[in-house]
Motif scaffolding. Sequence first.
Motif, PDB file in Angstrom:
ATOM      1  N   PRO A  17       0.802  -1.233   0.000  1.00  0.00           N
ATOM      2  CA  PRO A  17       0.000   0.000   0.000  1.00  0.00           C
ATOM      3  C   PRO A  17       0.832   1.280   0.000  1.00  0.00           C
ATOM      4  N   ALA A  18       1.969   1.298   0.687  1.00  0.00           N
ATOM      5  CA  ALA A  18       2.799   2.511   0.731  1.00  0.00           C
ATOM      6  C   ALA A  18       3.362   2.822  -0.657  1.00  0.00           C
ATOM      7  N   GLU A  19       3.852   1.802  -1.348  1.00  0.00           N
ATOM      8  CA  GLU A  19       4.372   1.992  -2.699  1.00  0.00           C
ATOM      9  C   GLU A  19       3.260   2.465  -3.638  1.00  0.00           C
ATOM     10  N   PHE A  20       2.092   1.833  -3.525  1.00  0.00           N
ATOM     11  CA  PHE A  20       0.961   2.199  -4.372  1.00  0.00           C
ATOM     12  C   PHE A  20       0.524   3.642  -4.119  1.00  0.00           C
ATOM     13  N   THR A  21       0.371   4.018  -2.867  1.00  0.00           N
ATOM     14  CA  THR A  21      -0.082   5.366  -2.527  1.00  0.00           C
ATOM     15  C   THR A  21       0.916   6.412  -3.014  1.00  0.00           C
ATOM     16  N   ALA A  22       2.203   6.147  -2.842  1.00  0.00           N
ATOM     17  CA  ALA A  22       3.224   7.084  -3.326  1.00  0.00           C
ATOM     18  C   ALA A  22       3.137   7.214  -4.847  1.00  0.00           C
ATOM     19  N   PHE A  23       2.961   6.085  -5.541  1.00  0.00           N
ATOM     20  CA  PHE A  23       2.798   6.130  -6.997  1.00  0.00           C
ATOM     21  C   PHE A  23       1.573   6.951  -7.375  1.00  0.00           C
ATOM     22  N   LEU A  24       0.446   6.704  -6.725  1.00  0.00           N
ATOM     23  CA  LEU A  24      -0.792   7.405  -7.045  1.00  0.00           C
ATOM     24  C   LEU A  24      -0.628   8.919  -6.873  1.00  0.00           C
ATOM     25  N   CYS A  25       0.016   9.342  -5.812  1.00  0.00           N
ATOM     26  CA  CYS A  25       0.250  10.783  -5.604  1.00  0.00           C
ATOM     27  C   CYS A  25       1.153  11.349  -6.695  1.00  0.00           C
ATOM     28  N   ARG A  26       2.221  10.638  -7.056  1.00  0.00           N
ATOM     29  CA  ARG A  26       3.106  11.114  -8.130  1.00  0.00           C
ATOM     30  C   ARG A  26       2.357  11.192  -9.456  1.00  0.00           C
ATOM     31  N   ALA A  27       1.503  10.204  -9.712  1.00  0.00           N
ATOM     32  CA  ALA A  27       0.734  10.186 -10.960  1.00  0.00           C
ATOM     33  C   ALA A  27      -0.192  11.396 -11.038  1.00  0.00           C
ATOM     34  N   LYS A  28      -0.873  11.710  -9.957  1.00  0.00           N
ATOM     35  CA  LYS A  28      -1.776  12.861  -9.942  1.00  0.00           C
ATOM     36  C   LYS A  28      -1.000  14.160 -10.177  1.00  0.00           C
ATOM     37  N   LEU A  29       0.192  14.266  -9.587  1.00  0.00           N
ATOM     38  CA  LEU A  29       1.005  15.471  -9.744  1.00  0.00           C
ATOM     39  C   LEU A  29       1.572  15.595 -11.157  1.00  0.00           C
ATOM     40  N   ALA A  30       1.737  14.468 -11.849  1.00  0.00           N
ATOM     41  CA  ALA A  30       2.312  14.485 -13.195  1.00  0.00           C
ATOM     42  C   ALA A  30       1.265  14.644 -14.293  1.00  0.00           C
ATOM     43  N   THR A  31      -0.020  14.554 -13.945  1.00  0.00           N
ATOM     44  CA  THR A  31      -1.062  14.593 -14.969  1.00  0.00           C
ATOM     45  C   THR A  31      -1.909  15.859 -14.809  1.00  0.00           C
ATOM     46  N   TYR A  32      -3.188  15.747 -14.538  1.00  0.00           N
ATOM     47  CA  TYR A  32      -4.086  16.911 -14.526  1.00  0.00           C
ATOM     48  C   TYR A  32      -3.634  17.996 -13.550  1.00  0.00           C
ATOM     49  N   ALA A  33      -3.407  17.639 -12.296  1.00  0.00           N
ATOM     50  CA  ALA A  33      -3.048  18.637 -11.284  1.00  0.00           C
ATOM     51  C   ALA A  33      -1.750  19.347 -11.635  1.00  0.00           C
ATOM     52  N   GLY A  34      -0.818  18.629 -12.243  1.00  0.00           N
ATOM     53  CA  GLY A  34       0.467  19.204 -12.618  1.00  0.00           C
ATOM     54  C   GLY A  34       0.505  19.768 -14.023  1.00  0.00           C
ATOM     55  N   LYS A  35      -0.679  19.896 -14.636  1.00  0.00           N
ATOM     56  CA  LYS A  35      -0.791  20.428 -15.998  1.00  0.00           C
ATOM     57  C   LYS A  35      -0.002  19.577 -16.984  1.00  0.00           C
ATOM     58  N   GLY A  36      -0.034  18.247 -16.758  1.00  0.00           N
ATOM     59  CA  GLY A  36       0.671  17.316 -17.636  1.00  0.00           C
ATOM     60  C   GLY A  36       0.027  17.220 -19.006  1.00  0.00           C
TER      61      GLY A  36
ATOM     62  N   GLY B  88      -9.475  27.395 -12.904  1.00  0.00           N
ATOM     63  CA  GLY B  88      -8.759  26.173 -13.277  1.00  0.00           C
ATOM     64  C   GLY B  88      -7.401  26.067 -12.610  1.00  0.00           C
ATOM     65  N   ASP B  89      -6.674  27.175 -12.584  1.00  0.00           N
ATOM     66  CA  ASP B  89      -5.359  27.164 -11.939  1.00  0.00           C
ATOM     67  C   ASP B  89      -5.485  26.904 -10.442  1.00  0.00           C
ATOM     68  N   PHE B  90      -6.506  27.500  -9.809  1.00  0.00           N
ATOM     69  CA  PHE B  90      -6.695  27.279  -8.379  1.00  0.00           C
ATOM     70  C   PHE B  90      -7.051  25.822  -8.103  1.00  0.00           C
ATOM     71  N   LEU B  91      -7.949  25.232  -8.895  1.00  0.00           N
ATOM     72  CA  LEU B  91      -8.313  23.832  -8.682  1.00  0.00           C
ATOM     73  C   LEU B  91      -7.087  22.935  -8.800  1.00  0.00           C
ATOM     74  N   LYS B  92      -6.278  23.145  -9.810  1.00  0.00           N
ATOM     75  CA  LYS B  92      -5.068  22.324  -9.977  1.00  0.00           C
ATOM     76  C   LYS B  92      -4.101  22.535  -8.819  1.00  0.00           C
ATOM     77  N   GLU B  93      -3.999  23.763  -8.335  1.00  0.00           N
ATOM     78  CA  GLU B  93      -3.147  24.054  -7.172  1.00  0.00           C
ATOM     79  C   GLU B  93      -3.635  23.271  -5.956  1.00  0.00           C
ATOM     80  N   ALA B  94      -4.940  23.255  -5.729  1.00  0.00           N
ATOM     81  CA  ALA B  94      -5.503  22.516  -4.598  1.00  0.00           C
ATOM     82  C   ALA B  94      -5.258  21.016  -4.763  1.00  0.00           C
ATOM     83  N   LEU B  95      -5.436  20.504  -5.974  1.00  0.00           N
ATOM     84  CA  LEU B  95      -5.250  19.066  -6.208  1.00  0.00           C
ATOM     85  C   LEU B  95      -3.792  18.649  -6.076  1.00  0.00           C
ATOM     86  N   ARG B  96      -2.861  19.570  -6.263  1.00  0.00           N
ATOM     87  CA  ARG B  96      -1.438  19.247  -6.055  1.00  0.00           C
ATOM     88  C   ARG B  96      -1.113  19.037  -4.578  1.00  0.00           C
TER      89      ARG B  96
END
Length: 157
Positions: free
Chosen positions: A5-24, A92-100
């Motif tokens: 679970p720790a590896e998975f959760t860390a991956f999931l957070c990195r994925a979110k930061l690299a895609t929509y929230a991070g303007k990927g 949009g920028d604020f939402l992505k900032e919050a999701l980061r």
Amino acid sequence: MIENPAEFTAFLCRAKLATYAGKGPTTPSSRPASHDLHYREHLPGGEYLYIDTYLGGFRFAGEEAVWKDGAPVWGMNYYGWMLVPAIPEGFGDFLKEALRQVPASAPYRGPKEWQNGRYAYACDWEGALEGFYGQEWIMLGGEPVYRLLFHGGIILP
């Protein structure tokens, strides 16, 4: 199956930061008019693939899903909508900032609370990684402008 679970959760957070929230970058649409974002990592526990795909904009529906070594292991569905007639400037920028600010302890959307200037974000959820549901809101100058509902959890064969 999520064995670490720790590896998975860390991956999931990195994925979110690299895609929509991070303007990927988006990837080719998987369905007509869909917006798709992919993220992949090879980790000691296996290969993980994250895909976020959504339809719409002012009102939208989507799904985030994770595959491990080609098998689906986790998913989250969401539906969001604007509560005002037009999308406010900077929204949009604020939402992505919050999701980061996604917390590793609850890697669904954003933190319980986040504020920047006149915008305020709030997120509430129940459950855990295995099964959860919740909602998020954005206020502008104390007035509600946006709402989103989400739910998801572990996927088993």
